[in-house]
Design a protein around this motif. Structure first.
Motif, PDB file in Angstrom:
ATOM      1  N   MET A   1       0.962  -1.389  -0.709  1.00  0.00           N
ATOM      2  CA  MET A   1      -0.137   0.394   0.145  1.00  0.00           C
ATOM      3  C   MET A   1       1.356   1.203  -0.294  1.00  0.00           C
ATOM      4  SD  MET A   1      -3.359   1.435   2.585  1.00  0.00           S
ATOM      5  CE  MET A   1      -1.602   1.891   4.092  1.00  0.00           C
ATOM      6  N   LYS A   2       0.365   2.154  -0.788  1.00  0.00           N
ATOM      7  CA  LYS A   2       1.123   3.415  -0.731  1.00  0.00           C
ATOM      8  C   LYS A   2       0.668   4.319   0.431  1.00  0.00           C
ATOM      9  CE  LYS A   2       1.811   3.709  -5.826  1.00  0.00           C
ATOM     10  NZ  LYS A   2       0.934   4.479  -6.933  1.00  0.00           N
ATOM     11  N   ILE A   3       2.074   4.136   1.198  1.00  0.00           N
ATOM     12  CA  ILE A   3       2.033   5.398   2.842  1.00  0.00           C
ATOM     13  C   ILE A   3       2.173   6.649   2.717  1.00  0.00           C
ATOM     14  CG2 ILE A   3       1.734   3.167   3.806  1.00  0.00           C
ATOM     15  CD1 ILE A   3       4.831   3.746   4.712  1.00  0.00           C
ATOM     16  N   GLY A   4       2.710   7.543   1.132  1.00  0.00           N
ATOM     17  CA  GLY A   4       2.845   8.982   1.508  1.00  0.00           C
ATOM     18  C   GLY A   4       3.963   9.309   2.029  1.00  0.00           C
ATOM     19  N   LYS A   5       3.865   9.996   3.181  1.00  0.00           N
ATOM     20  CA  LYS A   5       5.180  10.471   4.237  1.00  0.00           C
ATOM     21  C   LYS A   5       4.682   9.897   5.876  1.00  0.00           C
ATOM     22  CE  LYS A   5       5.868  14.923   2.133  1.00  0.00           C
ATOM     23  NZ  LYS A   5       6.314  16.666   2.182  1.00  0.00           N
ATOM     24  N   SER A   6       3.812   8.637   6.061  1.00  0.00           N
ATOM     25  CA  SER A   6       3.643   8.313   6.535  1.00  0.00           C
ATOM     26  C   SER A   6       4.542   7.567   7.227  1.00  0.00           C
ATOM     27  CB  SER A   6       1.885   7.472   6.990  1.00  0.00           C
ATOM     28  OG  SER A   6       1.308   8.335   6.498  1.00  0.00           O
ATOM     29  N   LEU A   7       4.793   7.325   8.637  1.00  0.00           N
ATOM     30  CA  LEU A   7       6.057   6.287   9.183  1.00  0.00           C
ATOM     31  C   LEU A   7       5.629   5.164   8.749  1.00  0.00           C
ATOM     32  CD1 LEU A   7       5.938   8.015  12.875  1.00  0.00           C
ATOM     33  CD2 LEU A   7       6.951   9.001  11.598  1.00  0.00           C
ATOM     34  N   PHE A   8       7.394   4.680   7.873  1.00  0.00           N
ATOM     35  CA  PHE A   8       7.649   3.215   7.279  1.00  0.00           C
ATOM     36  C   PHE A   8       8.735   2.950   8.463  1.00  0.00           C
ATOM     37  CE2 PHE A   8       9.607   0.296   5.612  1.00  0.00           C
ATOM     38  CZ  PHE A   8       8.766  -1.077   4.852  1.00  0.00           C
ATOM     39  N   ASP A   9       8.922   1.709   9.655  1.00  0.00           N
ATOM     40  CA  ASP A   9       9.649   1.615  10.102  1.00  0.00           C
ATOM     41  C   ASP A   9      10.309   0.294   9.467  1.00  0.00           C
ATOM     42  OD1 ASP A   9      10.914   0.199  12.610  1.00  0.00           O
ATOM     43  OD2 ASP A   9       9.980   0.155  13.624  1.00  0.00           O
ATOM     44  N   THR A  10      12.192   0.802   9.075  1.00  0.00           N
ATOM     45  CA  THR A  10      12.780  -0.054   7.844  1.00  0.00           C
ATOM     46  C   THR A  10      13.338  -1.291   8.710  1.00  0.00           C
ATOM     47  OG1 THR A  10      13.069   1.989   6.431  1.00  0.00           O
ATOM     48  CG2 THR A  10      14.582   0.489   5.997  1.00  0.00           C
ATOM     49  N   LYS A  11      13.926  -0.826   9.738  1.00  0.00           N
ATOM     50  CA  LYS A  11      14.371  -1.737  10.068  1.00  0.00           C
ATOM     51  C   LYS A  11      13.466  -3.041  11.022  1.00  0.00           C
ATOM     52  CE  LYS A  11      16.800  -2.631  15.049  1.00  0.00           C
ATOM     53  NZ  LYS A  11      17.669  -1.735  15.798  1.00  0.00           N
ATOM     54  N   ARG A  12      12.250  -2.795  11.586  1.00  0.00           N
ATOM     55  CA  ARG A  12      11.085  -3.275  11.448  1.00  0.00           C
ATOM     56  C   ARG A  12      10.383  -4.517  10.284  1.00  0.00           C
ATOM     57  NH1 ARG A  12      11.184   0.027  15.893  1.00  0.00           N
ATOM     58  NH2 ARG A  12      11.811  -0.726  18.236  1.00  0.00           N
ATOM     59  N   SER A  13      10.618  -3.246   9.455  1.00  0.00           N
ATOM     60  CA  SER A  13      10.267  -4.456   8.678  1.00  0.00           C
ATOM     61  C   SER A  13      10.425  -5.713   7.938  1.00  0.00           C
ATOM     62  CB  SER A  13       9.631  -3.217   7.067  1.00  0.00           C
ATOM     63  OG  SER A  13      10.928  -2.935   6.661  1.00  0.00           O
TER      64      SER A  13
END
Length: 204
Positions: free
Chosen positions: A69-81
């Protein structure tokens, strides 16, 4: 004069900063807030009371990884992803449901009227009234609850976003393992050993 270092910063307990682990006094004890957090997580995870509802501030990370899903500028946790697929697979194997949001309200910030509108139907508070143990981790989720006066309607609102997530993951928290308070260390290690042997339903 008996020097003691009291650490009450649960929100920073997952960081090995000098203010957290750099004080080398013989007596290093948990402050009231740290003890409250550890006592509550320990009681819930140790006893595994059901029903149990936890709201974790990682919805967009799950949705982007699971559904692209496209989330724009919402927070994305790269490490935990990187761990999300493993979490989903383990949950499926143990017949545990992970619920993700299906609707969204776009707001400029957490203090906006749009945010208040999104939180007015306080489903979590209703679940708490039905004797469900409800836990909200730190971060924006907890901030919104405090802003609109919902904190007292939950079982527990944690002050630590990253700290509570890492504790639930079974990781050591430097701010906890550095304590010389043996009782709290025993609680913490028993909590983690219990967590590793079971998986809980988390509402993201």
């Amino acid at each position: 004069f008996f020097p003691i270092d009291f650490n009450g910063a649960f929100g920073a307990a997952h960081r090995a900063h000098s203010s957290i682990v750099g004080v080398k006094l013989d007596q290093r004890a948990a402050g009231y807030l740290m003890k409250k957090e550890l006592d509550y997580f320990g009681r819930v995870l140790e006893n595994s009371e059901r029903p149990f509802l936890a709201i974790l501030d990682m919805a967009f990370t799950f949705l982007m990884e699971k559904e692209n899903m496209k989330i724009g500028k919402s927070l994305f946790d790269t490490k935990r992803s990187k761990s999300i697929q493993q979490i989903l697979d383990e949950a499926k194997a143990k017949n545990v449901e992970i619920y993700l949001p299906v609707g969204f309200i776009v707001a400029h910030d957490i203090k906006s009227t749009e945010t208040k509108e999104a939180t007015k139907e306080n489903v979590v508070a209703e679940q708490t009234k039905q004797n469900t143990i409800t836990i909200i981790d730190g971060g924006d989720t907890a901030t919104v609850r405090a802003k609109f006066g919902f904190v007292d309607q939950m079982s527990h609102v944690s002050t630590g976003g990253g700290a509570s997530l890492e504790l639930l993951e079974g990781k050591d928290l430097p701010g906890v393992t550095g304590l010389s308070d043996k009782l709290l260390l025993l609680i913490k290690y028993f909590l983690l050993s219990s967590l590793r042997s079971s998986i809980h339903s988390f509402y993201c």
